[in-house]
Design a protein around this motif. Structure first.
Motif, PDB file in Angstrom:
ATOM      1  N   ILE A 240      -5.047  20.167 -12.426  1.00 47.41           N
ATOM      2  CA  ILE A 240      -4.312  19.760 -11.226  1.00 47.41           C
ATOM      3  C   ILE A 240      -5.308  19.557 -10.084  1.00 47.41           C
ATOM      4  N   ASP A 241      -5.410  18.340  -9.614  1.00 44.93           N
ATOM      5  CA  ASP A 241      -6.318  18.031  -8.508  1.00 44.93           C
ATOM      6  C   ASP A 241      -5.740  18.477  -7.179  1.00 44.93           C
ATOM      7  N   SER A 242      -4.477  18.113  -6.930  1.00 44.73           N
ATOM      8  CA  SER A 242      -3.867  18.396  -5.630  1.00 44.73           C
ATOM      9  C   SER A 242      -2.351  18.312  -5.738  1.00 44.73           C
ATOM     10  N   VAL A 243      -1.688  18.991  -4.813  1.00 45.30           N
ATOM     11  CA  VAL A 243      -0.232  19.035  -4.775  1.00 45.30           C
ATOM     12  C   VAL A 243       0.234  18.627  -3.382  1.00 45.30           C
ATOM     13  N   PHE A 244       1.187  17.699  -3.321  1.00 47.22           N
ATOM     14  CA  PHE A 244       1.763  17.234  -2.070  1.00 47.22           C
ATOM     15  C   PHE A 244       3.264  17.476  -2.088  1.00 47.22           C
ATOM     16  N   SER A 245       3.861  17.582  -0.927  1.00 48.52           N
ATOM     17  CA  SER A 245       5.316  17.672  -0.858  1.00 48.52           C
ATOM     18  C   SER A 245       5.926  16.286  -1.080  1.00 48.52           C
ATOM     19  N   LEU A 246       7.220  16.250  -1.347  1.00 51.83           N
ATOM     20  CA  LEU A 246       7.892  14.982  -1.639  1.00 51.83           C
ATOM     21  C   LEU A 246       7.730  13.986  -0.492  1.00 51.83           C
ATOM     22  N   ASP A 247       7.867  14.460   0.741  1.00 52.37           N
ATOM     23  CA  ASP A 247       7.758  13.533   1.871  1.00 52.37           C
ATOM     24  C   ASP A 247       6.318  13.106   2.156  1.00 52.37           C
ATOM     25  N   GLU A 248       5.367  13.661   1.384  1.00 51.29           N
ATOM     26  CA  GLU A 248       3.970  13.243   1.504  1.00 51.29           C
ATOM     27  C   GLU A 248       3.565  12.304   0.364  1.00 51.29           C
ATOM     28  N   ALA A 249       4.542  11.626  -0.225  1.00 50.54           N
ATOM     29  CA  ALA A 249       4.256  10.744  -1.362  1.00 50.54           C
ATOM     30  C   ALA A 249       3.219   9.681  -1.007  1.00 50.54           C
ATOM     31  N   ALA A 250       3.293   9.149   0.209  1.00 52.64           N
ATOM     32  CA  ALA A 250       2.316   8.130   0.614  1.00 52.64           C
ATOM     33  C   ALA A 250       0.907   8.716   0.627  1.00 52.64           C
TER      34      ALA A 250
ATOM     35  N   GLY B 282       0.799  -1.214   0.000  1.00 52.58           N
ATOM     36  CA  GLY B 282       0.000   0.000   0.000  1.00 52.58           C
ATOM     37  C   GLY B 282       0.832   1.263   0.000  1.00 52.58           C
ATOM     38  N   PRO B 283       0.171   2.422   0.067  1.00 51.46           N
ATOM     39  CA  PRO B 283       0.878   3.703   0.036  1.00 51.46           C
ATOM     40  C   PRO B 283       1.924   3.856   1.130  1.00 51.46           C
ATOM     41  N   GLU B 284       1.695   3.208   2.273  1.00 47.63           N
ATOM     42  CA  GLU B 284       2.645   3.329   3.384  1.00 47.63           C
ATOM     43  C   GLU B 284       4.018   2.755   3.058  1.00 47.63           C
ATOM     44  N   MET B 285       4.115   2.015   1.966  1.00 46.37           N
ATOM     45  CA  MET B 285       5.397   1.451   1.545  1.00 46.37           C
ATOM     46  C   MET B 285       6.288   2.464   0.824  1.00 46.37           C
ATOM     47  N   LEU B 286       5.766   3.659   0.576  1.00 46.36           N
ATOM     48  CA  LEU B 286       6.576   4.731  -0.014  1.00 46.36           C
ATOM     49  C   LEU B 286       7.239   5.500   1.120  1.00 46.36           C
ATOM     50  N   VAL B 287       8.555   5.405   1.211  1.00 45.98           N
ATOM     51  CA  VAL B 287       9.261   6.017   2.338  1.00 45.98           C
ATOM     52  C   VAL B 287      10.453   6.838   1.839  1.00 45.98           C
ATOM     53  N   PRO B 288      10.738   7.961   2.517  1.00 42.72           N
ATOM     54  CA  PRO B 288      11.928   8.748   2.145  1.00 42.72           C
ATOM     55  C   PRO B 288      13.203   7.985   2.459  1.00 42.72           C
ATOM     56  N   THR B 289      14.193   8.176   1.621  1.00 41.47           N
ATOM     57  CA  THR B 289      15.491   7.548   1.812  1.00 41.47           C
ATOM     58  C   THR B 289      16.569   8.464   1.251  1.00 41.47           C
ATOM     59  N   THR B 290      17.807   8.136   1.507  1.00 47.52           N
ATOM     60  CA  THR B 290      18.932   8.890   0.942  1.00 47.52           C
ATOM     61  C   THR B 290      19.591   8.045  -0.129  1.00 47.52           C
ATOM     62  N   ARG B 291      19.757   8.617  -1.306  1.00 46.81           N
ATOM     63  CA  ARG B 291      20.361   7.921  -2.432  1.00 46.81           C
ATOM     64  C   ARG B 291      21.473   8.785  -3.023  1.00 46.81           C
ATOM     65  N   PRO B 292      22.440   8.168  -3.721  1.00 47.94           N
ATOM     66  CA  PRO B 292      23.418   8.964  -4.466  1.00 47.94           C
ATOM     67  C   PRO B 292      22.730   9.754  -5.581  1.00 47.94           C
ATOM     68  N   VAL B 293      23.171  10.963  -5.821  1.00 46.79           N
ATOM     69  CA  VAL B 293      22.663  11.725  -6.961  1.00 46.79           C
ATOM     70  C   VAL B 293      23.140  11.034  -8.238  1.00 46.79           C
ATOM     71  N   PRO B 294      22.242  10.726  -9.164  1.00 45.49           N
ATOM     72  CA  PRO B 294      22.666  10.037 -10.393  1.00 45.49           C
ATOM     73  C   PRO B 294      23.521  10.944 -11.270  1.00 45.49           C
TER      74      PRO B 294
END
Length: 334
Positions: A303-313, A18-30
């Motif tokens: 545009i229906d709605s806008v969320f911040s990146l950490d609100e992806a879930a 479900g949506p709760e599986m979307l979590v912030p993480t730190t990755r190398p910049v490609p």
């Protein structure tokens, strides 16, 4: 030259679900490869394929990022060898095969497009995936022409709201299905001649009545399942049926006699696995045929709605609930 950090915040799929599986993480910049640009992402569009990927049903193509996100807008901060059109500091939107839910993302230069006149970066992020998909399926594969009739299922979705506007702009009669009366009114305001509440009405009967019994020339469907046979019934002689998804399932028991009797064409496509060259060719047609309509204000993403990146879930919960009208966007740069 813009300083690019070594790491970035991105949204990963912890495990399928479900949506709760979307979590912030730190990755190398490609790093941009040959003919690629590195984009500091301002916003990223959310699409049904992202949901399917989150649930384990739509793996990224070989070589693509496992980070979800198929469309972005932002600023070029680095270029790979071979890039000639864009330079550092240019703002653009881009179609990508993955990696959009992040602070930085690479994109083939050939899949980048200038931002239409008068558009902000959030609006621009809602363009690539939807407009590439609609153009190639409705106009290239579906061959919709002015004066023809067109039915799009899921008329209140990002795909639906885009297809309605483009079809009307090119002179077609447009009908669309939706799940509520409010959505039907909203898509009629966008240019649909008739919104059809599929929970209360039979879309086959309605389009037959509206076309004097002939049926429609083209149907764009993302449902499948028991719609497959009904779509064949709703098509006119020489009609075309184009599939872009199967939210109701890809299998059905179908009587194909109408295909022969009415000389119908059934086709479909997926965008993500196609080659850079194929996507670049679609992009060129968009620049020629559609970008002038966007710059003129004739067509505009809803545009229906806008969320911040950490609100992806939370953004995915919104699309899962199917209460939205138009596009849902993640704003990365606040």
């Amino acid at each position: 030259m813009t300083s690019v950090p070594k790491t970035m915040t991105a949204i990963e799929i912890k495990e399928f679900g479900g949506p709760e599986m979307l979590v912030p993480t730190t990755r190398p910049v490609p790093e941009p490869g040959h003919d690629e640009v590195l984009i500091k992402v301002a916003a990223a569009g959310i699409n049904r394929p992202d949901v399917l990927q989150r649930m384990g049903g739509y793996a990224p193509p070989p070589g693509a990022s496992d980070i979800p996100g198929l469309e972005i807008s932002g600023t070029v901060v680095a270029r790979g060898a071979g890039v000639t059109r864009y330079k550092e500091g240019d703002q653009l939107c881009a179609l990508v095969a993955g990696g959009g839910y992040a602070e930085y993302c690479v994109a083939p230069e050939a899949q980048c497009l200038d931002i239409p006149k008068g558009f902000d970066l959030v609006e621009a992020a809602a363009l690539p995936e939807t407009f590439f998909t609609v153009w190639t399926n409705v106009f290239d594969r579906g061959r919709l022409d002015g004066g023809e009739s067109f039915l799009v299922h899921g008329g209140a979705s990002g795909i639906g709201t885009t297809a309605i506007q483009l079809a009307r702009a090119f002179g077609a009669r447009v009908f669309a299905t939706a799940s509520t009366d409010d959505k039907c009114r909203a898509i009629e305001e966008l240019g649909a001649e008739r919104g059809i509440n599929y929970r209360e009405e039979d879309f086959v009967k309605v389009v037959k009545e509206l076309t004097d019994g002939k049926g429609v020339d083209l149907i764009l469907d993302m449902v499948g399942g028991d719609y497959i046979q009904r779509n064949l019934s709703a098509l006119a002689v020489e009609g075309r049926l184009v599939y872009i998804a199967f939210l109701g399932g890809p299998k059905a028991t179908v009587n194909f006699a109408p295909v022969m009797l009415k000389r119908l064409t059934i086709t479909g496509s997926t965008l993500r696995p196609q080659s850079v060259q194929a996507k670049a060719e679609i992009g060129e047609r968009l620049k020629e045929k559609v970008w002038p309509l966007l710059s003129a204000g004739t067509v505009k993403p809803v545009i229906d709605s806008v969320f911040s990146l950490d609100e992806a879930a939370e953004a995915h919960r919104r699309i899962d609930d199917s209460g939205h009208i138009g596009k849902i966007v993640l704003q990365v740069l606040m």
